[in-house]
Design an enzyme around this catalytic site. Structure first.
Site, PDB file in Angstrom:
ATOM      1  N   ARG A 242      -0.972  -3.549  10.447  1.00 40.09           N
ATOM      2  CA  ARG A 242      -1.553  -4.273  11.584  1.00 40.09           C
ATOM      3  C   ARG A 242      -1.961  -5.707  11.232  1.00 40.09           C
ATOM      4  O   ARG A 242      -2.235  -6.495  12.144  1.00 40.09           O
ATOM      5  CB  ARG A 242      -2.753  -3.496  12.149  1.00 40.09           C
ATOM      6  CG  ARG A 242      -2.350  -2.214  12.851  1.00 40.09           C
ATOM      7  CD  ARG A 242      -3.508  -1.562  13.574  1.00 40.09           C
ATOM      8  NE  ARG A 242      -3.066  -0.494  14.457  1.00 40.09           N
ATOM      9  CZ  ARG A 242      -3.081   0.813  14.157  1.00 40.09           C
ATOM     10  NH1 ARG A 242      -3.529   1.213  12.981  1.00 40.09           N
ATOM     11  NH2 ARG A 242      -2.658   1.711  15.023  1.00 40.09           N
TER      12      ARG A 242
ATOM     13  N   GLN B 147      -0.938  10.271  18.036  1.00 41.46           N
ATOM     14  CA  GLN B 147      -2.197   9.823  17.430  1.00 41.46           C
ATOM     15  C   GLN B 147      -2.685   8.507  18.016  1.00 41.46           C
ATOM     16  O   GLN B 147      -3.674   7.950  17.549  1.00 41.46           O
ATOM     17  CB  GLN B 147      -2.087   9.766  15.909  1.00 41.46           C
ATOM     18  CG  GLN B 147      -1.150   8.703  15.363  1.00 41.46           C
ATOM     19  CD  GLN B 147      -0.958   8.859  13.858  1.00 41.46           C
ATOM     20  OE1 GLN B 147      -0.245   9.736  13.395  1.00 41.46           O
ATOM     21  NE2 GLN B 147      -1.599   7.993  13.080  1.00 41.46           N
TER      22      GLN B 147
ATOM     23  N   LYS C 285      -4.408  -4.259   2.608  1.00 41.48           N
ATOM     24  CA  LYS C 285      -3.056  -4.283   3.190  1.00 41.48           C
ATOM     25  C   LYS C 285      -2.997  -3.317   4.359  1.00 41.48           C
ATOM     26  O   LYS C 285      -3.504  -2.196   4.274  1.00 41.48           O
ATOM     27  CB  LYS C 285      -2.024  -3.845   2.154  1.00 41.48           C
ATOM     28  CG  LYS C 285      -1.967  -4.758   0.946  1.00 41.48           C
ATOM     29  CD  LYS C 285      -0.661  -5.502   0.886  1.00 41.48           C
ATOM     30  CE  LYS C 285      -0.599  -6.313  -0.395  1.00 41.48           C
ATOM     31  NZ  LYS C 285       0.460  -7.306  -0.383  1.00 41.48           N
TER      32      LYS C 285
ATOM     33  N   LYS D 213      -7.488   3.814   2.037  1.00 42.37           N
ATOM     34  CA  LYS D 213      -7.926   2.893   3.091  1.00 42.37           C
ATOM     35  C   LYS D 213      -8.303   3.671   4.349  1.00 42.37           C
ATOM     36  O   LYS D 213      -9.267   3.363   5.024  1.00 42.37           O
ATOM     37  CB  LYS D 213      -6.845   1.863   3.423  1.00 42.37           C
ATOM     38  CG  LYS D 213      -7.360   0.846   4.454  1.00 42.37           C
ATOM     39  CD  LYS D 213      -6.421  -0.286   4.663  1.00 42.37           C
ATOM     40  CE  LYS D 213      -5.269   0.050   5.552  1.00 42.37           C
ATOM     41  NZ  LYS D 213      -5.590   0.147   6.982  1.00 42.37           N
TER      42      LYS D 213
ATOM     43  N   GLN E 147      -9.212   9.819   7.323  1.00 38.94           N
ATOM     44  CA  GLN E 147      -7.957  10.585   7.422  1.00 38.94           C
ATOM     45  C   GLN E 147      -7.743  11.425   6.161  1.00 38.94           C
ATOM     46  O   GLN E 147      -7.387  12.605   6.230  1.00 38.94           O
ATOM     47  CB  GLN E 147      -6.782   9.629   7.633  1.00 38.94           C
ATOM     48  CG  GLN E 147      -5.426  10.288   7.505  1.00 38.94           C
ATOM     49  CD  GLN E 147      -4.292   9.379   7.909  1.00 38.94           C
ATOM     50  OE1 GLN E 147      -4.033   9.202   9.084  1.00 38.94           O
ATOM     51  NE2 GLN E 147      -3.594   8.792   6.947  1.00 38.94           N
TER      52      GLN E 147
ATOM     53  N   GLY F  96       0.841  -1.204   0.000  1.00 39.36           N
ATOM     54  CA  GLY F  96       0.000   0.000   0.000  1.00 39.36           C
ATOM     55  C   GLY F  96       0.873   1.251   0.000  1.00 39.36           C
ATOM     56  O   GLY F  96       0.681   2.160  -0.813  1.00 39.36           O
ATOM     57  N   HIS F  97       1.862   1.280   0.912  1.00 40.83           N
ATOM     58  CA  HIS F  97       2.793   2.424   0.943  1.00 40.83           C
ATOM     59  C   HIS F  97       3.580   2.498  -0.362  1.00 40.83           C
ATOM     60  O   HIS F  97       3.825   3.586  -0.891  1.00 40.83           O
ATOM     61  CB  HIS F  97       3.796   2.277   2.093  1.00 40.83           C
ATOM     62  CG  HIS F  97       3.175   2.222   3.448  1.00 40.83           C
ATOM     63  ND1 HIS F  97       3.120   1.069   4.203  1.00 40.83           N
ATOM     64  CD2 HIS F  97       2.577   3.179   4.191  1.00 40.83           C
ATOM     65  CE1 HIS F  97       2.529   1.324   5.352  1.00 40.83           C
ATOM     66  NE2 HIS F  97       2.178   2.593   5.374  1.00 40.83           N
TER      67      HIS F  97
HETATM   68  O1  PAF Z   1      -1.598   6.997   7.882  1.00 44.29           O
HETATM   69  C1  PAF Z   1      -0.598   7.000   8.619  1.00 44.29           C
HETATM   70  O2  PAF Z   1       0.286   6.142   8.550  1.00 44.29           O
HETATM   71  C2  PAF Z   1      -0.465   8.115   9.662  1.00 44.29           C
HETATM   72  O3  PAF Z   1      -1.687   8.448  10.200  1.00 44.29           O
HETATM   73  C3  PAF Z   1       0.274   9.351   9.137  1.00 44.29           C
HETATM   74  C4  PAF Z   1      -0.520  10.041   8.032  1.00 44.29           C
HETATM   75  C5  PAF Z   1       1.644   8.963   8.617  1.00 44.29           C
HETATM   76  C6  PAF Z   1       0.464  10.364  10.260  1.00 44.29           C
HETATM   77  O4  PAF Z   1       1.234   9.846  11.285  1.00 44.29           O
END
Ligand code: PAF
Length: 279
Positions: free
Chosen positions: A187, A61, A184, A149, A153, A36-37
């Site tokens: 976690r 967070q 994906k 996903k 956010q 995904g990243h």
């Molecule tokens: O989606 C994430 O992995 C986090 O919420 C982010 C945007 C990197 C902020 O810490």
């Protein structure tokens, strides 16, 4: 590929790139990078002259009972992936570099953060908005990349950028799934064999909801009820929420029309997973 640990290093490098007239993309992450990243980073490399990926497990967070301590990490593997994709710089600060001991300035958002994940995780989006604003101020990117996903956010960040006049293009990228449908997520690694199988109930309920909408169902209550029933058929699943909301305001809707977001959060054992689809 440059690995930077301090704000100063990042600023100096970005300034040098700017002097050459180069564009800069940012992919904010918390590490333990997966496909995904990788899809976000590939898109960023395609659209910018230089790409910065931040790998920062942002403590603000996470709630007090959440998985900050156990969150998976593998920085060497993360760097290998970034380098193979063509990322120019990885920014990997320590929490102390990002938060001074007397840190007391927060970016808070109303309305959009009161439902879905924001309801179950009341301080989550304050931490996300604050750290993302900080990363934007440090890197000053032309574009920043976020996955669909985490649909809430993405909506929250788009709104923050609009409301605070940040001169950054936000690029949302589609959900990347395992071959069997599971979205994906870093976690997913928490799941044992039995839970991994049970976790398929998330993508199955998403597929069911999507099919109902495609077939013309307009009642949010009907779609929500069918998705809920599907998830409840899996004994290892415990629903946090199943919601159908307006795609911009994140407030519940009665009638499905564009843009609507159907989003779920489900515990499989102790692991909380999310998934969604957008109409
Ligand atoms: O989606 C994430 O992995 C986090 O919420 C982010 C945007 C990197 C902020 O810490």
């Amino acid at each position: 590929m440059i690995i930077a640990y301090t704000v100063k290093e990042v600023r100096e490098q970005v300034k040098a790139w700017r002097k050459e007239g180069l564009t800069v993309g940012l992919v904010p992450t918390m590490g333990y990078l997966h496909e995904g990243h990788a899809s976000l980073m590939r898109k960023a490399v395609e659209q910018n002259d230089r790409v910065v990926t931040s790998v920062f497990l942002n403590p603000t967070q996470f709630g007090p009972t959440e998985d900050l301590e156990s969150y998976p990490r593998d920085f060497d593997q993360d760097c290998r992936l970034c380098e193979s994709i063509g990322v120019s710089m990885v920014f990997h600060p320590e929490p102390e570099e990002m938060y001074a001991p007397d840190f007391c300035t927060w970016v808070n958002m109303d309305v959009l953060t009161g439902t879905l994940c924001g309801k179950s995780r009341p301080t989550h989006f304050r931490g996300v908005c604050t750290v993302v604003s900080k990363l934007f101020n440090i890197v000053t990117p032309d574009r920043a990349y976020f996955g669909q996903k985490d649909a809430q956010q993405l909506a929250v960040i788009r709104r923050m950028v609009r409301d605070l006049n940040m001169d950054i293009e936000i690029v949302g990228c589609p959900i990347v799934r395992e071959a069997d449908g599971l979205a994906k997520s870093s976690r997913n690694t928490y799941l044992n064999k039995e839970e991994r199988k049970a976790a398929l109930i998330l993508s199955q309920s998403i597929a069911l909801g999507q099919q109902m909408v495609q077939d013309g169902e307009k009642s949010a209550a009907a779609v929500k009820a069918a998705m809920t029933e599907k998830i409840n058929s899996e004994p290892l699943a415990r629903i946090d929420y199943v919601e159908i909301v307006d795609g911009l305001s994140m407030q519940p809707v009665e009638t499905i029309k564009e843009p609507t977001l159907a989003a779920i959060a489900v515990y499989i054992g102790k692991t909380r997973l999310i998934d969604n689809f957008i109409i």
